[in-house]
Design a protein around this motif. Structure first.
Motif, PDB file in Angstrom:
ATOM      1  N   GLY A   8       0.791  -1.236   0.000  1.00  0.00           N
ATOM      2  CA  GLY A   8       0.000   0.000   0.000  1.00  0.00           C
ATOM      3  C   GLY A   8       0.819   1.279   0.000  1.00  0.00           C
ATOM      4  O   GLY A   8       0.266   2.367  -0.109  1.00  0.00           O
ATOM      5  N   LEU A   9       2.159   1.139   0.129  1.00  0.00           N
ATOM      6  CA  LEU A   9       2.999   2.342   0.017  1.00  0.00           C
ATOM      7  C   LEU A   9       3.662   2.426  -1.357  1.00  0.00           C
ATOM      8  O   LEU A   9       4.432   3.342  -1.621  1.00  0.00           O
ATOM      9  CB  LEU A   9       4.054   2.368   1.138  1.00  0.00           C
ATOM     10  CG  LEU A   9       3.489   2.450   2.562  1.00  0.00           C
ATOM     11  CD1 LEU A   9       4.616   2.551   3.585  1.00  0.00           C
ATOM     12  CD2 LEU A   9       2.528   3.628   2.730  1.00  0.00           C
ATOM     13  N   ASP A  31       3.326  -3.374   4.137  1.00  0.00           N
ATOM     14  CA  ASP A  31       4.362  -3.127   3.140  1.00  0.00           C
ATOM     15  C   ASP A  31       5.691  -3.504   3.793  1.00  0.00           C
ATOM     16  O   ASP A  31       5.862  -3.296   4.997  1.00  0.00           O
ATOM     17  CB  ASP A  31       4.351  -1.636   2.745  1.00  0.00           C
ATOM     18  CG  ASP A  31       4.979  -1.368   1.392  1.00  0.00           C
ATOM     19  OD1 ASP A  31       4.283  -0.870   0.506  1.00  0.00           O
ATOM     20  OD2 ASP A  31       6.196  -1.665   1.229  1.00  0.00           O
ATOM     21  N   ASN A  32       6.621  -4.053   3.015  1.00  0.00           N
ATOM     22  CA  ASN A  32       7.929  -4.375   3.622  1.00  0.00           C
ATOM     23  C   ASN A  32       8.970  -3.308   3.317  1.00  0.00           C
ATOM     24  O   ASN A  32      10.136  -3.463   3.674  1.00  0.00           O
ATOM     25  CB  ASN A  32       8.420  -5.765   3.180  1.00  0.00           C
ATOM     26  CG  ASN A  32       8.793  -5.812   1.708  1.00  0.00           C
ATOM     27  OD1 ASN A  32       8.613  -4.838   0.978  1.00  0.00           O
ATOM     28  ND2 ASN A  32       9.303  -6.952   1.271  1.00  0.00           N
ATOM     29  N   LEU A  33       8.542  -2.233   2.641  1.00  0.00           N
ATOM     30  CA  LEU A  33       9.403  -1.085   2.321  1.00  0.00           C
ATOM     31  C   LEU A  33      10.588  -1.471   1.440  1.00  0.00           C
ATOM     32  O   LEU A  33      11.581  -0.733   1.380  1.00  0.00           O
ATOM     33  CB  LEU A  33       9.898  -0.390   3.607  1.00  0.00           C
ATOM     34  CG  LEU A  33       8.797   0.168   4.520  1.00  0.00           C
ATOM     35  CD1 LEU A  33       9.400   0.723   5.818  1.00  0.00           C
ATOM     36  CD2 LEU A  33       7.998   1.266   3.828  1.00  0.00           C
ATOM     37  N   VAL A  40       5.663   7.951   2.205  1.00  0.00           N
ATOM     38  CA  VAL A  40       4.421   7.886   1.418  1.00  0.00           C
ATOM     39  C   VAL A  40       3.196   7.949   2.351  1.00  0.00           C
ATOM     40  O   VAL A  40       2.154   8.499   1.987  1.00  0.00           O
ATOM     41  CB  VAL A  40       4.405   6.604   0.554  1.00  0.00           C
ATOM     42  CG1 VAL A  40       3.087   6.429  -0.176  1.00  0.00           C
ATOM     43  CG2 VAL A  40       5.566   6.629  -0.449  1.00  0.00           C
ATOM     44  N   LEU A  41       3.392   7.425   3.567  1.00  0.00           N
ATOM     45  CA  LEU A  41       2.305   7.452   4.546  1.00  0.00           C
ATOM     46  C   LEU A  41       1.877   8.900   4.845  1.00  0.00           C
ATOM     47  O   LEU A  41       0.683   9.203   4.960  1.00  0.00           O
ATOM     48  CB  LEU A  41       2.792   6.768   5.828  1.00  0.00           C
ATOM     49  CG  LEU A  41       1.802   6.061   6.728  1.00  0.00           C
ATOM     50  CD1 LEU A  41       0.905   5.092   5.966  1.00  0.00           C
ATOM     51  CD2 LEU A  41       2.552   5.314   7.828  1.00  0.00           C
ATOM     52  N   PHE A  54      -0.674   1.260   9.553  1.00  0.00           N
ATOM     53  CA  PHE A  54       0.421   0.662   8.774  1.00  0.00           C
ATOM     54  C   PHE A  54       1.157  -0.396   9.582  1.00  0.00           C
ATOM     55  O   PHE A  54       1.466  -0.176  10.756  1.00  0.00           O
ATOM     56  CB  PHE A  54       1.412   1.748   8.340  1.00  0.00           C
ATOM     57  CG  PHE A  54       2.700   1.188   7.781  1.00  0.00           C
ATOM     58  CD1 PHE A  54       2.702   0.496   6.578  1.00  0.00           C
ATOM     59  CD2 PHE A  54       3.898   1.327   8.463  1.00  0.00           C
ATOM     60  CE1 PHE A  54       3.876  -0.051   6.064  1.00  0.00           C
ATOM     61  CE2 PHE A  54       5.075   0.794   7.959  1.00  0.00           C
ATOM     62  CZ  PHE A  54       5.065   0.105   6.760  1.00  0.00           C
ATOM     63  N   GLU A  55       1.428  -1.546   8.981  1.00  0.00           N
ATOM     64  CA  GLU A  55       2.301  -2.542   9.618  1.00  0.00           C
ATOM     65  C   GLU A  55       3.390  -2.961   8.645  1.00  0.00           C
ATOM     66  O   GLU A  55       3.096  -3.359   7.522  1.00  0.00           O
ATOM     67  CB  GLU A  55       1.486  -3.766  10.063  1.00  0.00           C
ATOM     68  CG  GLU A  55       0.500  -3.392  11.156  1.00  0.00           C
ATOM     69  CD  GLU A  55      -0.024  -4.568  11.968  1.00  0.00           C
ATOM     70  OE1 GLU A  55       0.656  -5.608  12.064  1.00  0.00           O
ATOM     71  OE2 GLU A  55      -1.141  -4.413  12.494  1.00  0.00           O
ATOM     72  N   LYS A  56       4.632  -2.844   9.105  1.00  0.00           N
ATOM     73  CA  LYS A  56       5.754  -3.280   8.267  1.00  0.00           C
ATOM     74  C   LYS A  56       5.884  -4.790   8.400  1.00  0.00           C
ATOM     75  O   LYS A  56       6.342  -5.308   9.419  1.00  0.00           O
ATOM     76  CB  LYS A  56       7.046  -2.588   8.705  1.00  0.00           C
ATOM     77  CG  LYS A  56       8.246  -2.946   7.845  1.00  0.00           C
ATOM     78  CD  LYS A  56       9.443  -2.059   8.183  1.00  0.00           C
ATOM     79  CE  LYS A  56      10.623  -2.347   7.279  1.00  0.00           C
ATOM     80  NZ  LYS A  56      11.441  -3.473   7.683  1.00  0.00           N
TER      81      LYS A  56
END
Ligand code: UFG
Length: 339
Positions: A8-9, A31-33, A40-41, A54-56
């Motif tokens: 989502g990012l 998202d794992n970035l 982006v958030l 958000f959860e990484k």
């Protein structure tokens, strides 16, 4: 209604989060970035006034996926973007692509299959058609052998979902086959963030326009097209994002005709590389430097969507033009380089 957006990012994911929030959905992002930025958030929050949860999480970590869904049993829909997407890289690292794009899809479907509401939207691609025999391309055009492991992950992904839908009639899914997504949010708060030298046309154009690149190489001027350059269906990312919300609503409102459906997402209009350059010149007031060079391996001559099914059955059509998309991409490029 709580919606999970994986990836989502990312480029299309972030624009879709905005459209979901604009429609009042509660959004949770995973998202794992790996190919996106946490900033982006903030961009999303500035546009919508609501900070998404958000959860990484790396979807390759199955235990983390299971744990996440334990906490969020009230999710009523999933839009699954998270995937690797560089065609060239996939040729060099096929197993990484199969692990990232296929392994994680399996974990997602296993987790979704335990939910009360099982609505699943999948990011597919017009790459499944290869060079289609007939233009414009309908959803009934045959799926051609994939040109790259990346393309293969989209084909296999669709098959995995279709097979799962056959045995699980609680699961409802729509695969969306994107043509060429370009542009940025008109606010220039979010957009595409290519890492390194861009492989795709529009980021390369805007980076050339801003002076980061000497000139654009136009790959091939001797194709059988009106001006000799390749033709693609460039779709504004905001139009594309809105299609995801409509597809999700179709599932939430039980309007789907089958529990696995496929739609093309394009404008229906083909534009050549030279037309894209002229569009950039119009919206920027500049004259892009370019040179026609040899063909790029693996490029198809022409692809654009037949949008009849998306228009009539899904009830969606594009509202924005190539110039709108190019103008937004240019505004975004200027904003990120002046930062
Ligand atoms: N192009 C140039 N110069 C460049 C970059 C691209 O001339 O520097 C041309 C390409 O040859 C092609 C057109 O611009 O004719 C579009 O190229 P992109 O790389 O932007 O897009 P593609 O159609 O090749 O790729 C897109 C997606 C992929 C997907 C593929 C097939 O980026 O993820 O469509 O569906 F796999």
């Amino acid at each position: 209604m709580k919606i999970l957006v994986t990836g989502g990012l990312g480029f299309i994911g972030s624009h879709t989060v905005v459209e979901l929030q604009n429609k009042g959905f509660e959004v949770v992002i995973i998202d794992n970035l790996s190919n996106s930025s946490i900033d982006v958030l903030d961009g999303i929050t500035t546009i919508t006034g609501v900070k998404p949860h958000f959860e990484k999480i790396d979807l390759k970590e199955k235990a983390d996926v299971v744990q996440f869904f334990e906490k969020h049993k009230d999710i009523v829909g999933v839009i699954h973007f998270a995937a690797s997407k560089a065609v060239g890289e996939s040729v060099k690292e096929p197993l990484m692509y199969y692990e990232n794009n296929i392994g994680t899809l399996v974990y997602m479907l296993q987790a979704v299959s335990k939910l009360e509401k099982q609505n699943f939207i999948f990011s597919s691609s017009c790459t499944v058609y290869g060079q289609a025999d007939e233009l414009p391309i309908t959803e009934n055009a045959p799926v051609k052998p994939a040109e790259s492991p990346y393309g293969n992950t989209k084909q296999i992904g669709e098959e995995i979902i279709r097979d799962t839908c056959k045995v699980n009639d609680k699961l409802k899914s729509i695969a969306l086959r994107y043509f060429n997504p370009i542009g940025a949010h008109p606010s220039a708060e979010i957009g595409e963030l290519p890492i390194g030298v861009p492989q795709n046309l529009v980021p390369y154009i805007t980076q050339t326009g801003i002076g980061m690149r000497e000139q654009l190489s136009v790959f091939g001027g001797d194709y059988e097209t009106p001006d000799g350059t390749c033709v693609r269906d460039y779709i504004h990312v905001v139009d594309l994002a809105k299609a995801h919300v409509i597809a999700l609503e179709r599932l939430l409102e039980d309007k789907n005709l089958e529990n696995y459906e496929v739609f093309n997402l394009g404008t229906g209009k083909g534009s050549s590389v030279l037309e894209a350059i002229h569009s950039f010149d119009r919206v920027s007031g500049k004259k892009l430097k370019y040179q026609i060079v040899g063909r790029r391996e693996g490029d198809i001559t022409a692809a654009y969507a037949d949008t009849t099914r998306a228009n009539d059955v899904l009830g969606w059509k594009t509202e924005l033009s190539l110039d709108d998309a190019m103008a937004s991409a240019w505004k975004w490029e200027q904003k990120i380089r002046n930062k």
